[in-house]
Motif scaffolding. Structure first.
Motif, PDB file in Angstrom:
ATOM      1  N   LYS A 129       0.823  -1.215   0.000  1.00 23.18           N
ATOM      2  CA  LYS A 129       0.000   0.000   0.000  1.00 23.18           C
ATOM      3  C   LYS A 129       0.864   1.275   0.000  1.00 23.18           C
ATOM      4  O   LYS A 129       0.722   2.116  -0.878  1.00 23.18           O
ATOM      5  CB  LYS A 129      -0.903   0.050   1.253  1.00 23.18           C
ATOM      6  CG  LYS A 129      -2.027  -0.952   1.268  1.00 23.18           C
ATOM      7  CD  LYS A 129      -2.891  -0.799   2.512  1.00 23.18           C
ATOM      8  CE  LYS A 129      -2.140  -1.067   3.806  1.00 23.18           C
ATOM      9  NZ  LYS A 129      -1.567  -2.421   3.924  1.00 23.18           N
ATOM     10  N   THR A 130       1.719   1.371   1.001  1.00 25.47           N
ATOM     11  CA  THR A 130       2.494   2.603   1.165  1.00 25.47           C
ATOM     12  C   THR A 130       3.402   2.847  -0.042  1.00 25.47           C
ATOM     13  O   THR A 130       3.520   3.972  -0.537  1.00 25.47           O
ATOM     14  CB  THR A 130       3.305   2.537   2.480  1.00 25.47           C
ATOM     15  OG1 THR A 130       2.400   2.212   3.548  1.00 25.47           O
ATOM     16  CG2 THR A 130       3.978   3.849   2.788  1.00 25.47           C
ATOM     17  N   THR A 131       4.023   1.785  -0.523  1.00 28.69           N
ATOM     18  CA  THR A 131       4.898   1.895  -1.692  1.00 28.69           C
ATOM     19  C   THR A 131       4.104   2.352  -2.917  1.00 28.69           C
ATOM     20  O   THR A 131       4.543   3.223  -3.668  1.00 28.69           O
ATOM     21  CB  THR A 131       5.557   0.527  -1.979  1.00 28.69           C
ATOM     22  OG1 THR A 131       6.191   0.073  -0.773  1.00 28.69           O
ATOM     23  CG2 THR A 131       6.585   0.618  -3.085  1.00 28.69           C
ATOM     24  N   ALA A 152      -2.818   7.906   7.601  1.00 30.31           N
ATOM     25  CA  ALA A 152      -3.859   7.368   8.475  1.00 30.31           C
ATOM     26  C   ALA A 152      -3.595   5.921   8.908  1.00 30.31           C
ATOM     27  O   ALA A 152      -4.454   5.296   9.519  1.00 30.31           O
ATOM     28  CB  ALA A 152      -5.227   7.485   7.808  1.00 30.31           C
ATOM     29  N   ASP A 153      -2.413   5.385   8.581  1.00 34.44           N
ATOM     30  CA  ASP A 153      -1.991   4.139   9.220  1.00 34.44           C
ATOM     31  C   ASP A 153      -1.218   4.564  10.454  1.00 34.44           C
ATOM     32  O   ASP A 153      -0.032   4.860  10.410  1.00 34.44           O
ATOM     33  CB  ASP A 153      -1.098   3.305   8.292  1.00 34.44           C
ATOM     34  CG  ASP A 153      -0.594   2.036   8.990  1.00 34.44           C
ATOM     35  OD1 ASP A 153      -0.948   1.826  10.167  1.00 34.44           O
ATOM     36  OD2 ASP A 153       0.148   1.257   8.363  1.00 34.44           O
ATOM     37  N   THR A 154      -1.936   4.620  11.577  1.00 37.75           N
ATOM     38  CA  THR A 154      -1.314   5.102  12.817  1.00 37.75           C
ATOM     39  C   THR A 154      -0.979   3.936  13.738  1.00 37.75           C
ATOM     40  O   THR A 154      -0.642   4.104  14.893  1.00 37.75           O
ATOM     41  CB  THR A 154      -2.280   6.058  13.560  1.00 37.75           C
ATOM     42  OG1 THR A 154      -3.473   5.332  13.869  1.00 37.75           O
ATOM     43  CG2 THR A 154      -2.620   7.257  12.705  1.00 37.75           C
ATOM     44  N   PHE A 155      -1.113   2.727  13.169  1.00 38.83           N
ATOM     45  CA  PHE A 155      -0.929   1.527  13.982  1.00 38.83           C
ATOM     46  C   PHE A 155       0.535   1.308  14.363  1.00 38.83           C
ATOM     47  O   PHE A 155       0.831   0.823  15.440  1.00 38.83           O
ATOM     48  CB  PHE A 155      -1.453   0.315  13.203  1.00 38.83           C
ATOM     49  CG  PHE A 155      -1.742  -0.871  14.052  1.00 38.83           C
ATOM     50  CD1 PHE A 155      -2.733  -0.839  15.024  1.00 38.83           C
ATOM     51  CD2 PHE A 155      -1.017  -2.049  13.881  1.00 38.83           C
ATOM     52  CE1 PHE A 155      -3.000  -1.948  15.816  1.00 38.83           C
ATOM     53  CE2 PHE A 155      -1.282  -3.169  14.675  1.00 38.83           C
ATOM     54  CZ  PHE A 155      -2.275  -3.110  15.639  1.00 38.83           C
ATOM     55  N   ARG A 156       1.435   1.685  13.428  1.00 37.96           N
ATOM     56  CA  ARG A 156       2.867   1.533  13.707  1.00 37.96           C
ATOM     57  C   ARG A 156       3.566   2.859  13.417  1.00 37.96           C
ATOM     58  O   ARG A 156       3.247   3.524  12.437  1.00 37.96           O
ATOM     59  CB  ARG A 156       3.497   0.474  12.777  1.00 37.96           C
ATOM     60  CG  ARG A 156       2.966  -0.911  12.943  1.00 37.96           C
ATOM     61  CD  ARG A 156       3.562  -1.844  11.873  1.00 37.96           C
ATOM     62  NE  ARG A 156       3.266  -1.397  10.532  1.00 37.96           N
ATOM     63  CZ  ARG A 156       4.183  -1.121   9.619  1.00 37.96           C
ATOM     64  NH1 ARG A 156       5.479  -1.223   9.901  1.00 37.96           N
ATOM     65  NH2 ARG A 156       3.836  -0.733   8.420  1.00 37.96           N
ATOM     66  N   ALA A 157       4.552   3.198  14.245  1.00 40.93           N
ATOM     67  CA  ALA A 157       5.314   4.430  14.027  1.00 40.93           C
ATOM     68  C   ALA A 157       6.032   4.352  12.684  1.00 40.93           C
ATOM     69  O   ALA A 157       6.117   5.330  11.933  1.00 40.93           O
ATOM     70  CB  ALA A 157       6.308   4.633  15.154  1.00 40.93           C
ATOM     71  N   ASP A 161       6.592   6.986   9.347  1.00 39.17           N
ATOM     72  CA  ASP A 161       7.929   7.355   8.849  1.00 39.17           C
ATOM     73  C   ASP A 161       8.100   6.969   7.385  1.00 39.17           C
ATOM     74  O   ASP A 161       8.671   7.710   6.592  1.00 39.17           O
ATOM     75  CB  ASP A 161       9.019   6.648   9.662  1.00 39.17           C
ATOM     76  CG  ASP A 161       8.995   7.066  11.127  1.00 39.17           C
ATOM     77  OD1 ASP A 161       8.393   8.120  11.422  1.00 39.17           O
ATOM     78  OD2 ASP A 161       9.560   6.331  11.965  1.00 39.17           O
ATOM     79  N   GLN A 162       7.597   5.795   7.046  1.00 33.98           N
ATOM     80  CA  GLN A 162       7.745   5.287   5.675  1.00 33.98           C
ATOM     81  C   GLN A 162       7.018   6.198   4.675  1.00 33.98           C
ATOM     82  O   GLN A 162       7.553   6.503   3.607  1.00 33.98           O
ATOM     83  CB  GLN A 162       7.167   3.866   5.610  1.00 33.98           C
ATOM     84  CG  GLN A 162       7.560   3.091   4.363  1.00 33.98           C
ATOM     85  CD  GLN A 162       6.755   1.786   4.246  1.00 33.98           C
ATOM     86  OE1 GLN A 162       6.080   1.360   5.191  1.00 33.98           O
ATOM     87  NE2 GLN A 162       6.829   1.169   3.092  1.00 33.98           N
ATOM     88  N   LEU A 163       5.849   6.656   5.055  1.00 37.89           N
ATOM     89  CA  LEU A 163       5.094   7.539   4.159  1.00 37.89           C
ATOM     90  C   LEU A 163       5.786   8.904   4.062  1.00 37.89           C
ATOM     91  O   LEU A 163       5.822   9.517   2.998  1.00 37.89           O
ATOM     92  CB  LEU A 163       3.639   7.691   4.625  1.00 37.89           C
ATOM     93  CG  LEU A 163       2.700   8.284   3.578  1.00 37.89           C
ATOM     94  CD1 LEU A 163       2.501   7.330   2.409  1.00 37.89           C
ATOM     95  CD2 LEU A 163       1.345   8.654   4.178  1.00 37.89           C
ATOM     96  N   ILE A 204      -4.797   8.731   0.911  1.00 39.48           N
ATOM     97  CA  ILE A 204      -4.823   8.358   2.333  1.00 39.48           C
ATOM     98  C   ILE A 204      -4.311   6.932   2.508  1.00 39.48           C
ATOM     99  O   ILE A 204      -4.867   5.983   1.946  1.00 39.48           O
ATOM    100  CB  ILE A 204      -6.277   8.436   2.878  1.00 39.48           C
ATOM    101  CG1 ILE A 204      -6.893   9.834   2.648  1.00 39.48           C
ATOM    102  CG2 ILE A 204      -6.332   8.027   4.350  1.00 39.48           C
ATOM    103  CD1 ILE A 204      -6.428  10.908   3.580  1.00 39.48           C
ATOM    104  N   ASP A 205      -3.253   6.793   3.304  1.00 39.64           N
ATOM    105  CA  ASP A 205      -2.720   5.469   3.643  1.00 39.64           C
ATOM    106  C   ASP A 205      -3.518   4.926   4.830  1.00 39.64           C
ATOM    107  O   ASP A 205      -3.887   5.691   5.722  1.00 39.64           O
ATOM    108  CB  ASP A 205      -1.237   5.610   4.028  1.00 39.64           C
ATOM    109  CG  ASP A 205      -0.500   4.281   4.053  1.00 39.64           C
ATOM    110  OD1 ASP A 205      -1.063   3.266   3.583  1.00 39.64           O
ATOM    111  OD2 ASP A 205       0.660   4.257   4.543  1.00 39.64           O
ATOM    112  N   THR A 206      -3.790   3.641   4.840  1.00 41.29           N
ATOM    113  CA  THR A 206      -4.506   3.066   5.987  1.00 41.29           C
ATOM    114  C   THR A 206      -3.767   1.826   6.492  1.00 41.29           C
ATOM    115  O   THR A 206      -2.928   1.271   5.786  1.00 41.29           O
ATOM    116  CB  THR A 206      -5.957   2.659   5.610  1.00 41.29           C
ATOM    117  OG1 THR A 206      -5.902   1.589   4.652  1.00 41.29           O
ATOM    118  CG2 THR A 206      -6.743   3.821   5.050  1.00 41.29           C
TER     119      THR A 206
HETATM  120 MG   LIG Z   1       2.099   0.665   4.831  1.00 43.58          MG
END
Ligand SMILES: [Mg+2]
Ligand SMILES: Nc1nc2c(ncn2[C@@H]2O[C@H](COP(=O)(O)OP(=O)(O)OP(=O)(O)O)[C@@H](O)[C@H]2O)c(=O)[nH]1
Length: 317
Positions: A129-131, A152-157, A161-163, A204-206
């Motif tokens: 997704k993020t890529t 909006a992927d707040t599950f992992r720090a 950072d990746q986004l 929006i990233d999730t």
């Molecule tokens: Mg991701």
């Protein structure tokens, strides 16, 4: 077609050919074995072909449709040489896929009447997704659109950072909050900020992973609802990302996700380095949702607008 467009298309084709190399090589070495010593397409060749298509992750239903078409050709032509099989496969699969009138754009474009055009990207963890968001942002930005990303992927720090790294790489703004914050609130802020900045596209990233599937679906629903407080008809596109290298798993995920939440487009990633590229043929045939993009590598340029005819052409070359 302009001169430049031709150059770009041929570059695109080259990278598609390269991306599909493994799928192709595997497929054709099996096909060559299946027709060895045979000059005519007979029942045995058809049986073998069926097996090979299924093994290439085209999927059983789509494979049966293809075989039926070839059978029809055989009965019409009476004598169909095995040397023609490749060409006929290409023709019949292209014809089959053209029956679903989806996904044939050739550019990275967004509808003019939606501003900002909001894309919400969903899918299970690790599918890309993020890529895909990073690559898509790069293309939209290159095409002259003003892009804003929402973390909006707040599950992992690490996800945030990746986004951020992608946003920096492309040189575009990102809206984010602390890890663990409410994804819907991040999406809300992102849309507000996009409006202020007069942005053209919001992506929006999730999160792909939550404590369980029901939570994930509820969260996606909430993100959507909260976004609509800012942009009434957002999201305009809910894009499900699927990892093509998982073959039939990708297919299953598409089934489950589309049953649980509204999905309006598909992106199939990691087609490079896998022999399971045939899954895209099955997915385009079986789902009413268009495959919009395909990922053919980890680099920023390795995302293509999916064109089924180019794809089939590359597959059967
Ligand atoms: Mg991701
Ligand atoms: N070879 C290849 N690798 C890809 C492609 N797309 C993504 N990847 C890789 O797949 C891995 C996972 O990608 P992410 O973008 O982090 O996946 P994600 O869906 O955001 O994952 P979560 O945030 O954990 O849910 C990364 O190592 C990417 O570089 C592709 O088209 N080809």
């Amino acid at each position: 077609m302009s001169f430049f467009k031709r150059i770009f298309s041929s570059e695109k084709k080259e990278s598609l050919d390269k991306g599909l190399e493994k799928t192709k090589t595997t497929f054709f070495s099996k096909l060559t074995k299946a027709v060895a010593g045979k000059s005519k397409v007979d029942d045995e060749v058809l049986d073998n072909l069926e097996e090979i298509l299924v093994a290439s992750d085209v999927g059983v239903d789509t494979t049966l449709k293809i075989i039926k078409r070839i059978e029809k050709r055989v009965s019409e032509d009476k004598y169909l040489g095995t040397d023609e099989l490749n060409q006929i496969l290409r023709e019949e699969i292209a014809a089959l896929l053209s029956e679903t009138n989806t996904g044939n754009d050739s550019e990275f474009e967004i509808p003019k009447d939606k501003k900002p055009y909001v894309i919400m990207v969903v899918g299970v963890n690790g599918v890309g997704k993020t890529t895909t968001i990073g690559k898509l942002a790069y293309q939209f930005n290159k095409a002259g659109y003003k892009v804003v990303l929402g973390a909006a992927d707040t599950f992992r720090a690490a996800a945030i950072d990746q986004l951020q790294i992608w946003a920096d790489r492309v040189g575009i703004p990102i809206v984010k909050q602390q890890m663990g914050s409410d994804p819907a609130s991040v999406a809300f802020d992102t849309l507000k900020s996009a409006l202020t900045q007069n942005a053209d596209v919001v992506i929006i990233d999730t999160a792909g992973r939550l404590h369980n599937k029901v939570n994930l679906m509820n969260e996606l629903t909430k993100v959507k609802r909260v976004m609509q407080k800012v942009v009434e008809d957002a999201p305009h596109d809910v894009m499900l990302v699927l990892d093509g290298s998982t073959g039939q798993n990708a297919f299953e995920q598409a089934k489950q996700f589309t049953a649980a939440t509204e999905v309006t487009s598909l992106a199939v990633t990691k087609l490079d380095g896998t022999a399971k590229g045939g899954v895209v043929i099955g997915i385009s045939d079986q789902f009413q949702i268009p495959v919009k993009y395909i990922g053919v590598g980890e680099g920023i340029e390795d995302l293509q607008v999916f064109n089924k005819f180019e794809f089939v052409d590359s597959f059967f070359k």
